[in-house]
Design a protein around this motif. Sequence first.
Motif, PDB file in Angstrom:
ATOM      1  N   TYR A  43     -17.980 -33.766  18.000  1.00  0.00           N
ATOM      2  CA  TYR A  43     -16.587 -32.967  17.432  1.00  0.00           C
ATOM      3  C   TYR A  43     -15.420 -33.541  18.142  1.00  0.00           C
ATOM      4  O   TYR A  43     -14.742 -33.041  18.426  1.00  0.00           O
ATOM      5  N   PHE A  51     -17.350 -32.306   9.705  1.00  0.00           N
ATOM      6  CA  PHE A  51     -18.188 -31.257   9.623  1.00  0.00           C
ATOM      7  C   PHE A  51     -17.572 -30.111   8.716  1.00  0.00           C
ATOM      8  O   PHE A  51     -18.134 -29.538   7.825  1.00  0.00           O
ATOM      9  N   ILE A  54     -18.779 -30.967   5.257  1.00  0.00           N
ATOM     10  CA  ILE A  54     -20.285 -30.419   5.262  1.00  0.00           C
ATOM     11  C   ILE A  54     -20.465 -29.121   4.733  1.00  0.00           C
ATOM     12  O   ILE A  54     -21.004 -28.700   4.006  1.00  0.00           O
ATOM     13  N   TYR A  60     -25.326 -27.911   1.576  1.00  0.00           N
ATOM     14  CA  TYR A  60     -25.095 -27.266   2.981  1.00  0.00           C
ATOM     15  C   TYR A  60     -24.831 -25.775   2.625  1.00  0.00           C
ATOM     16  O   TYR A  60     -23.761 -25.342   2.683  1.00  0.00           O
ATOM     17  N   GLY A 165     -22.119 -18.817  12.222  1.00  0.00           N
ATOM     18  CA  GLY A 165     -22.284 -20.365  12.181  1.00  0.00           C
ATOM     19  C   GLY A 165     -23.736 -20.519  12.437  1.00  0.00           C
ATOM     20  O   GLY A 165     -23.908 -21.888  12.440  1.00  0.00           O
ATOM     21  N   SER A 166     -24.667 -19.871  12.871  1.00  0.00           N
ATOM     22  CA  SER A 166     -26.080 -20.242  13.419  1.00  0.00           C
ATOM     23  C   SER A 166     -25.714 -21.214  14.402  1.00  0.00           C
ATOM     24  O   SER A 166     -26.782 -22.383  14.819  1.00  0.00           O
ATOM     25  N   THR A 167     -24.785 -21.413  15.249  1.00  0.00           N
ATOM     26  CA  THR A 167     -24.647 -22.131  16.449  1.00  0.00           C
ATOM     27  C   THR A 167     -25.907 -22.118  17.427  1.00  0.00           C
ATOM     28  O   THR A 167     -26.250 -23.081  18.208  1.00  0.00           O
ATOM     29  N   ASN A 170     -28.550 -24.560  17.788  1.00  0.00           N
ATOM     30  CA  ASN A 170     -28.379 -25.821  18.431  1.00  0.00           C
ATOM     31  C   ASN A 170     -29.223 -25.699  19.848  1.00  0.00           C
ATOM     32  O   ASN A 170     -29.292 -26.761  20.372  1.00  0.00           O
ATOM     33  N   TYR A 210     -29.506 -31.297   5.552  1.00  0.00           N
ATOM     34  CA  TYR A 210     -28.978 -32.070   6.809  1.00  0.00           C
ATOM     35  C   TYR A 210     -29.089 -33.691   6.227  1.00  0.00           C
ATOM     36  O   TYR A 210     -28.800 -34.443   7.122  1.00  0.00           O
ATOM     37  N   THR A 217     -23.037 -35.876   5.894  1.00  0.00           N
ATOM     38  CA  THR A 217     -23.732 -35.558   7.031  1.00  0.00           C
ATOM     39  C   THR A 217     -24.375 -36.841   7.479  1.00  0.00           C
ATOM     40  O   THR A 217     -24.261 -37.051   8.891  1.00  0.00           O
ATOM     41  N   PHE A 220     -21.349 -38.180   9.491  1.00  0.00           N
ATOM     42  CA  PHE A 220     -20.977 -37.043  10.743  1.00  0.00           C
ATOM     43  C   PHE A 220     -21.781 -37.693  11.858  1.00  0.00           C
ATOM     44  O   PHE A 220     -21.384 -37.606  12.771  1.00  0.00           O
ATOM     45  N   MET A 256     -31.684 -34.276  13.892  1.00  0.00           N
ATOM     46  CA  MET A 256     -31.016 -35.445  13.565  1.00  0.00           C
ATOM     47  C   MET A 256     -31.183 -36.270  14.246  1.00  0.00           C
ATOM     48  O   MET A 256     -31.319 -36.037  15.490  1.00  0.00           O
ATOM     49  N   GLU A 284     -29.202 -33.999  17.098  1.00  0.00           N
ATOM     50  CA  GLU A 284     -29.085 -32.701  16.999  1.00  0.00           C
ATOM     51  C   GLU A 284     -30.568 -31.937  16.769  1.00  0.00           C
ATOM     52  O   GLU A 284     -31.323 -32.341  16.049  1.00  0.00           O
ATOM     53  N   SER A 286     -31.413 -28.294  15.130  1.00  0.00           N
ATOM     54  CA  SER A 286     -30.951 -27.025  14.655  1.00  0.00           C
ATOM     55  C   SER A 286     -32.144 -25.996  14.206  1.00  0.00           C
ATOM     56  O   SER A 286     -32.822 -26.110  13.278  1.00  0.00           O
TER      57      SER A 286
HETATM   58  C1  AVJ Z   1     -22.579 -26.270  13.576  1.00  0.00           C
HETATM   59  C2  AVJ Z   1     -24.766 -25.944  14.372  1.00  0.00           C
HETATM   60  C3  AVJ Z   1     -24.287 -24.600  12.442  1.00  0.00           C
HETATM   61  O1  AVJ Z   1     -26.874 -26.789  12.646  1.00  0.00           O
HETATM   62  O2  AVJ Z   1     -26.220 -26.577  10.722  1.00  0.00           O
HETATM   63  C4  AVJ Z   1     -24.402 -29.325  10.009  1.00  0.00           C
HETATM   64  C5  AVJ Z   1     -24.263 -28.316  12.468  1.00  0.00           C
HETATM   65  N1  AVJ Z   1     -25.357 -30.542  11.945  1.00  0.00           N
HETATM   66  N2  AVJ Z   1     -24.978 -30.676   9.673  1.00  0.00           N
HETATM   67  C6  AVJ Z   1     -26.039 -26.774  12.031  1.00  0.00           C
HETATM   68  C7  AVJ Z   1     -24.668 -29.451  11.421  1.00  0.00           C
HETATM   69  C8  AVJ Z   1     -25.200 -31.213  10.665  1.00  0.00           C
HETATM   70  C9  AVJ Z   1     -24.598 -26.984  12.199  1.00  0.00           C
HETATM   71  N3  AVJ Z   1     -24.142 -26.129  13.159  1.00  0.00           N
END
Ligand code: AVJ
Length: 331
Positions: A43, A51, A54, A60, A165-167, A170, A210, A217, A220, A256, A284, A286
């Motif tokens: 970021y 993002f 995305i 998405y 956001g489903s953060t 991660n 993704y 993506t 990104f 990813m 990453e 998810s």
């Molecule tokens: C921000 C964590 C919710 O995991 O879906 C989106 C980030 N990475 N596409 C996710 C993300 C690739 C996203 N989050």
Amino acid sequence: MMWTSNKALRQPEVIAGPDREFAASVIEGLSKPRKSLPCRLFYDARGSELFEEITRLPEYYPTRTEIAILGAHAAEIASGVDDSAVLVEFGSGSSRKTEILLSCLPRLHAYVPIDVSENALEEAKRRLTKRFPALAVRPIASDFSRPLALPPDLGKAQKLGFFPGSTIGNFSPFAARMLLGAMRRLLAPDGRLIVGVDLKKDARQLVRAYDDAAGVTAAFNLNLLTRINRELEGSFDLDSFRHEAIYDPREGRVEMHIVSIRNQAVRIRDLWFRFSAGETIHTENSYKYSIGQFQDIACTAGWLPGRVWIDDQNLFSVHELISNGVGTAAI
Ligand code: AVJ
């Protein structure tokens, strides 16, 4: 006997300066036998822009689905929250989703957005203060996964946490449990948490989300290499790496990776990193959860599962968690 010298543990001189943390994370991640980089490094300004792009892609689904769920059930989600309560958001970004909740909490006392981006916090504060003039916006510029404290004058109020956001996806299940526990203590004694969690679903649909057709993506993911080239004098050849997204059903996560297309070596300042053909940098995770799986994790962190809102296609879930009160009473 301790074989590792102190000197080896210290950061090399090359990474002194304002971007020391970025440099240290990059060098550490690329030095591992299985190379990886933490997803928070995505970021920078360009990464945040990508993002945003995305979130508007047809493939998405999480962002638009979560916004639809919040919009359809905002009044219900907000019901039971005191007028004098404080809303605390973890990783607030632009605070767009927050506005949906706030519109159903017109007398709310204060809003505490927590985000690493001071620009995003300032911009959100300006917009929200204009729309909700009675609301005290009290931003905290910090990484929400680090230890933090709320402003002491908000001490007595009921706390409603918001983590959309489903953060949470991660984080590994173990790290998610630790984070949910820390949030419970921050929101004590009688906290509540609204958290967005992406649901398990067909692997093809997950991978498409993704690895979109327009390549946003991919851009990104690969922007991380551009960032390393720019900020750390890196020598990554962008044409020698490609984006990859896979779903690991055993781990229940989308991964990813950045894949090296050939044998090559890359220089970052005065350090060289070798890549064999097909070797990846894991950038990453998810995680995707069933409703029950997520509730189990929340329980082990001291939360009682409350209501759950989902869309009619079963794509995404919004959970209400209620503190079990154990070990968080004011003394
Ligand atoms: C921000 C964590 C919710 O995991 O879906 C989106 C980030 N990475 N596409 C996710 C993300 C690739 C996203 N989050």
